[in-house]
Design an enzyme around this catalytic site. Structure first.
Site, PDB file in Angstrom:
ATOM      1  N   ASP A 148      -1.091   6.545   6.725  1.00  0.00           N
ATOM      2  CA  ASP A 148      -2.282   5.778   6.381  1.00  0.00           C
ATOM      3  C   ASP A 148      -2.440   4.704   7.457  1.00  0.00           C
ATOM      4  O   ASP A 148      -1.600   3.819   7.594  1.00  0.00           O
ATOM      5  CB  ASP A 148      -2.083   5.150   4.997  1.00  0.00           C
ATOM      6  CG  ASP A 148      -3.218   4.223   4.579  1.00  0.00           C
ATOM      7  OD1 ASP A 148      -4.129   3.961   5.383  1.00  0.00           O
ATOM      8  OD2 ASP A 148      -3.180   3.742   3.425  1.00  0.00           O
ATOM      9  N   TRP A 202       0.805  -1.215   0.000  1.00  0.00           N
ATOM     10  CA  TRP A 202       0.000   0.000   0.000  1.00  0.00           C
ATOM     11  C   TRP A 202       0.836   1.263   0.000  1.00  0.00           C
ATOM     12  O   TRP A 202       0.504   2.244  -0.673  1.00  0.00           O
ATOM     13  CB  TRP A 202      -1.000  -0.026   1.157  1.00  0.00           C
ATOM     14  CG  TRP A 202      -2.060  -1.051   0.911  1.00  0.00           C
ATOM     15  CD1 TRP A 202      -2.240  -2.233   1.561  1.00  0.00           C
ATOM     16  CD2 TRP A 202      -3.046  -1.017  -0.125  1.00  0.00           C
ATOM     17  NE1 TRP A 202      -3.290  -2.930   1.003  1.00  0.00           N
ATOM     18  CE2 TRP A 202      -3.805  -2.206  -0.032  1.00  0.00           C
ATOM     19  CE3 TRP A 202      -3.367  -0.094  -1.118  1.00  0.00           C
ATOM     20  CZ2 TRP A 202      -4.862  -2.502  -0.894  1.00  0.00           C
ATOM     21  CZ3 TRP A 202      -4.426  -0.382  -1.986  1.00  0.00           C
ATOM     22  CH2 TRP A 202      -5.149  -1.566  -1.864  1.00  0.00           C
ATOM     23  N   LYS A 244     -12.057  -1.729   7.631  1.00  0.00           N
ATOM     24  CA  LYS A 244     -11.275  -2.779   8.268  1.00  0.00           C
ATOM     25  C   LYS A 244     -11.497  -2.836   9.775  1.00  0.00           C
ATOM     26  O   LYS A 244     -11.554  -3.910  10.351  1.00  0.00           O
ATOM     27  CB  LYS A 244      -9.787  -2.578   7.953  1.00  0.00           C
ATOM     28  CG  LYS A 244      -9.477  -2.629   6.456  1.00  0.00           C
ATOM     29  CD  LYS A 244      -8.028  -2.330   6.176  1.00  0.00           C
ATOM     30  CE  LYS A 244      -7.738  -2.272   4.691  1.00  0.00           C
ATOM     31  NZ  LYS A 244      -7.973  -3.550   3.998  1.00  0.00           N
TER      32      LYS A 244
END
Length: 381
Positions: free
Chosen positions: A190, A105, A214
């Protein structure tokens, strides 16, 4: 016929706390005495305004956000959209942006910044991969000490920000410390896959953001906590779409257009549940126990192996391999037969991944370990 108990180890969209689902079910047709579902409320109505305000207040309480210095934004497009938003909002001319690449990511975030460079007039921006673990080691699974990073010196170059992903969902790597950067450089993180899983010192960051799907609720909303001095007018920096502009979102209380009202409502219920659990210190203790017990079993095993160095193993996404792909397939098939779902590793890396977010109880981790023990005994050499 009763529904069997399902153990949901999905990486996202992921398990939502049972009490949250039950409350949402109870209020589905009539939220807060309105006689309407939250999905039917106008986002500009007083009832939804109250939901939004309480959600922001609870998030401020849980994260200990300095309320006068930071704004909370609810945006759409998932955390992936924020790869571009961060670049557009924080970079200017003749500058460098630093990226710490520790997994899939953060690599995608760096790639997006590299792709967007031509949109800057004069093209003077440079993306510096101050750390790229795959380039160093040939694979992800470690975080080298900061002395080995190549952060840009802000005394010689204007650095717009330093960016990192706090928890790499695919590769199971998690920072156990906050990177140290010059006070003049905003630190951006993030936290999509470990959002509110442990305490965080917001004051060390320019931006903390993550998708909700999540650890905080359903897919559809991304939460941005941004330091107010980073909210700049549209005329500053490159041309950016209004829907990616943080100041536009802040000036309109996240309602420049219709926000994802149901997802925000579900985030609010999840925050209430977290407060009932005792807050972030309490949930961190629970998460640590779950992860440590699972890793301890993996490390003592001859069949299972973690590809991540111990100092940076994720407490949210426990990835591991078996001694062969054939055994992994058999293991996953047996898990499904026992109502343990979504254990398959990310398609890009394979293997097994147990996502053990806040909502997953200790007993589900214990059940997984018992199955792993039985499977290993059945396949002992």
């Amino acid at each position: 016929m009763s529904t069997p108990y399902v153990l949901n180890f999905g990486a996202g969209p992921a398990k939502i706390p049972q009490p949250v689902l039950e409350k949402a079910q109870k209020e589905f047709l009539n939220v807060n005495g309105t006689g309407m579902s939250v999905m039917e409320l106008s986002h500009r109505s007083k009832p939804f305004g109250a939901i939004l305000e309480k959600t922001k207040q609870d998030l401020t309480t849980l994260m200990n956000i300095p309320a006068n210095d930071y704004s909370i934004l609810f945006m759409q497009g998932g955390a992936t959209t924020e790869f571009a938003s961060v670049f557009y909002n924080l970079e200017g001319e003749e500058i460098v942006v630093d990226y710490l690449v520790t997994g899939a990511w953060s690599n995608k975030a760096a790639q997006e910044a590299e792709r967007l460079i031509p949109t800057v007039i004069g093209n003077p921006v440079r993306v510096n991969r101050a750390l790229d673990v795959k380039q160093l080691n040939g694979k992800y699974g470690a975080i080298p000490p900061q002395t080995e990073w190549q952060l840009t010196d802000p005394k010689t170059n204007h650095v717009a920000y330093v960016y990192y992903c706090d928890n790499e969902t695919v590769h199971g790597v998690e920072f156990q410390f906050v990177p140290t950067v010059d006070a003049s450089v905003p630190l951006v993180t993030d936290v999509s896959s470990n959002f509110l899983s442990r305490p965080i010192d917001v004051s060390k960051f320019g931006i903390v953001y993550g998708g909700a799907q999540k650890n905080l609720g359903p897919a559809g909303v991304t939460i941005i906590v941004i330091r107010n001095d980073l909210l700049v007018d549209l005329g500053v920096g490159p041309i950016r779409p209004l829907m990616l502009d943080f100041k536009t979102a802040a000036d309109n209380d996240s309602m420049y257009n219709t926000p994802p009202t149901f997802a925000i409502y579900m985030v609010g219920l999840t925050l209430e549940w977290l407060i009932e659990q005792g807050g972030l210190k309490a949930i961190d203790q629970v998460n640590s126990r779950k992860a440590e017990k699972l890793y301890a079993f993996i490390d003592a095993s001859q069949l299972y192996k973690s590809p991540v160095e111990p100092h940076c193993r994720s407490h949210m996404n426990v990835v591991f391999r078996l001694t062969s792909q054939e055994l992994e397939k058999e293991f996953l098939k047996g898990a499904e037969e026992r109502n343990m779902h979504q254990l398959k590793g990310h398609r890009s890396v394979g293997g097994v991944r147990a996502s053990i977010y806040n909502a997953l109880p200790q007993k589900d981790v214990d059940t997984l370990i018992e199955y792993m023990k039985d499977f290993e005994k059945a396949h002992a050499q």
